[in-house]
Write a protein that holds these residues in place. Structure first.
Motif, PDB file in Angstrom:
ATOM      1  N   HIS A  42       0.818  -1.210   0.000  1.00  0.00           N
ATOM      2  CA  HIS A  42       0.000   0.000   0.000  1.00  0.00           C
ATOM      3  C   HIS A  42       0.855   1.264   0.000  1.00  0.00           C
ATOM      4  O   HIS A  42       1.631   1.484   0.938  1.00  0.00           O
ATOM      5  N   ARG A  43       0.719   2.066  -1.046  1.00  0.00           N
ATOM      6  CA  ARG A  43       1.554   3.266  -1.268  1.00  0.00           C
ATOM      7  C   ARG A  43       3.043   2.865  -1.242  1.00  0.00           C
ATOM      8  O   ARG A  43       3.893   3.620  -0.771  1.00  0.00           O
ATOM      9  N   GLU A  69       0.528  -0.331  -4.699  1.00  0.00           N
ATOM     10  CA  GLU A  69      -0.553   0.617  -4.945  1.00  0.00           C
ATOM     11  C   GLU A  69       0.045   2.002  -4.768  1.00  0.00           C
ATOM     12  O   GLU A  69       0.909   2.202  -3.894  1.00  0.00           O
ATOM     13  N   ASP A  71      -0.809   6.536  -5.313  1.00  0.00           N
ATOM     14  CA  ASP A  71      -1.844   7.566  -5.480  1.00  0.00           C
ATOM     15  C   ASP A  71      -1.353   8.623  -6.446  1.00  0.00           C
ATOM     16  O   ASP A  71      -0.228   9.102  -6.325  1.00  0.00           O
ATOM     17  N   HIS A  84      -0.614  11.228  -1.830  1.00  0.00           N
ATOM     18  CA  HIS A  84      -1.897  10.786  -1.299  1.00  0.00           C
ATOM     19  C   HIS A  84      -2.789  11.960  -0.920  1.00  0.00           C
ATOM     20  O   HIS A  84      -3.950  12.030  -1.314  1.00  0.00           O
ATOM     21  N   GLU A 170      -4.009   4.472  -8.214  1.00  0.00           N
ATOM     22  CA  GLU A 170      -5.257   5.064  -7.734  1.00  0.00           C
ATOM     23  C   GLU A 170      -5.354   6.511  -8.177  1.00  0.00           C
ATOM     24  O   GLU A 170      -4.473   7.333  -7.877  1.00  0.00           O
ATOM     25  N   LYS A 172      -6.777   9.884  -7.592  1.00  0.00           N
ATOM     26  CA  LYS A 172      -7.458  10.613  -6.534  1.00  0.00           C
ATOM     27  C   LYS A 172      -8.520  11.520  -7.155  1.00  0.00           C
ATOM     28  O   LYS A 172      -8.264  12.182  -8.170  1.00  0.00           O
ATOM     29  N   PHE A 208     -12.092   6.070  -6.335  1.00  0.00           N
ATOM     30  CA  PHE A 208     -13.393   6.232  -5.666  1.00  0.00           C
ATOM     31  C   PHE A 208     -14.338   6.991  -6.592  1.00  0.00           C
ATOM     32  O   PHE A 208     -15.542   6.971  -6.399  1.00  0.00           O
ATOM     33  N   LEU A 228     -13.181   1.586  -6.279  1.00  0.00           N
ATOM     34  CA  LEU A 228     -12.925   1.599  -4.834  1.00  0.00           C
ATOM     35  C   LEU A 228     -14.233   1.873  -4.108  1.00  0.00           C
ATOM     36  O   LEU A 228     -14.956   2.815  -4.461  1.00  0.00           O
ATOM     37  N   TRP A 273      -8.598  -3.636   0.810  1.00  0.00           N
ATOM     38  CA  TRP A 273      -7.683  -2.655   1.413  1.00  0.00           C
ATOM     39  C   TRP A 273      -8.254  -2.236   2.756  1.00  0.00           C
ATOM     40  O   TRP A 273      -9.466  -2.408   2.955  1.00  0.00           O
ATOM     41  N   THR A 274      -7.505  -1.641   3.606  1.00  0.00           N
ATOM     42  CA  THR A 274      -6.086  -1.844   3.755  1.00  0.00           C
ATOM     43  C   THR A 274      -5.959  -2.846   4.897  1.00  0.00           C
ATOM     44  O   THR A 274      -6.377  -2.533   6.013  1.00  0.00           O
ATOM     45  N   ILE A 294      -4.227  -5.447  -0.344  1.00  0.00           N
ATOM     46  CA  ILE A 294      -3.421  -4.224  -0.276  1.00  0.00           C
ATOM     47  C   ILE A 294      -3.081  -3.998   1.198  1.00  0.00           C
ATOM     48  O   ILE A 294      -3.987  -3.881   2.033  1.00  0.00           O
TER      49      ILE A 294
END
Ligand code: G3P
Ligand code: CA
Length: 308
Positions: A42-43, A69, A71, A84, A170, A172, A208, A228, A273-274, A294
């Motif tokens: 994650h990130r 993953e 952002d 992020h 991802e 944003k 999202f 998401l 996630w997460t 994730i």
């Protein structure tokens, strides 16, 4: 009667053949359970390196993650960078470097300005996961993170190819809103970069903002998209199909095995996630219809899924 060690050797050989036959990626559109859940950092491996940096990607690869993953946001001059938060202050020294530029929104800075910032020292100062205190990250390593810069998406994708990492990009954006011009621009720029680098088979694009994923499916059907969600809709298959996506990525607390089974059997991926709690990692590593997990702790998840 066959000697017990002969049986051990025979069973071992059968297992070895079965394991080498497993695909590298979680298969989609098969009737049975997922063969091997993907370990997605994650990130990046953000428990041991500053999030959304190339150092976090390198650590993810070293820890055996299948992918990471990250952002993505647009800068003032329309470049794609990894960040992020909407603002630069949590993970860079923007406040000190540009004291007059409050509130330090990513969208108010050019790519060049952002890339002058230090995107790693905060990790050593804050020790956000306690991994410096515990000794998992050495003090010298933490100090070296001070040289990290905010990567562009291009930097991140090129590094991912070199590291042989799959990438969950991802986008944003604001959920439940009509597709904005910034949203459209972001999707078009990501698509054009992924195509230029020939990486459609190494990425999945999530958001999202489901309208961005619908638009992605319209302009680039060869690049997989994922929705998401905080909760799974009543008819998850119809929902994913309606947006032309290939997967749905629910918050771990929203997991529902029956819905995951329906999605998997209809050929759609389910990426959670997460997932960080050790009991959750063990549980979901063994769940039959989860395509990928994730986590901030790929080093804890990897041993739980190795060999599945
Ligand atoms: O992609 C899953 C997860 O990263 C979404 O939440 O806030 O960590 O970007 P967030
Ligand atoms: Ca994210």
């Amino acid at each position: 009667m066959m000697h017990v060690w002969t049986w051990v050797v025979v069973v071992g050989l059968v297992c070895a053949v079965a394991l080498t036959a497993l695909p590298d990626r979680a298969p989609i559109a098969e009737g049975g359970p997922v063969a091997r859940v993907l370990v997605i950092a994650h990130r990046g491996a953000r428990s041991v390196a500053p999030e959304n940096t190339l150092a976090a990607a390198r650590r993810a690869a070293e820890l055996g993650a299948d992918g990471w993953e990250l952002d993505v946001q647009l800068t003032k001059d329309g470049e794609l960078v990894l960040m992020h938060d909407d603002v630069l202050t949590r993970t860079t020294n923007a406040r000190e470097a540009f004291p007059e530029r409050a509130p330090w929104r990513v969208a108010d800075f050019t790519r060049e300005e952002i890339q002058t910032l230090d995107a790693g020292s905060w990790f050593g100062r804050e020790d956000p996961f306690g991994t410096i205190r515990s000794g998992e990250v050495r003090a010298e390593e933490a100090q070296a993170f001070g040289g990290e810069r905010v990567p562009t998406l291009r930097d991140a994708l090129l590094a991912s190819s070199e590291l042989d990492l799959f990438v969950n990009i991802e986008l944003k954006g604001t959920p439940f809103a009509p597709l904005s011009s910034a949203g459209r621009e972001m999707v078009e720029k990501v698509v054009s970069l992924v195509r230029e680098l020939g990486m459609a088979e190494r990425v999945i694009i999530s958001s999202f903002d489901h309208e961005r994923i619908r638009y992605l499916g319209e302009i680039a059907p060869e690049i997989p998209g994922a929705l998401l969600v905080l909760s799974l809709p009543p008819d998850p298959v119809g929902y994913v199909r309606g947006y032309g996506a290939e997967a749905i990525n629910p918050q771990v607390s929203a997991y529902d095995r029956e819905k995951a089974r329906l999605l998997h059997e209809a050929g759609y991926g389910v990426y959670l996630w997460t997932v960080n709690d050790p009991r959750d990692l063990a549980r979901f590593a063994a769940e039959p219809y989860v395509s990928g997990i994730i986590t901030d702790w790929p080093q804890r998840l990897r041993p739980l899924v190795a060999g599945r």
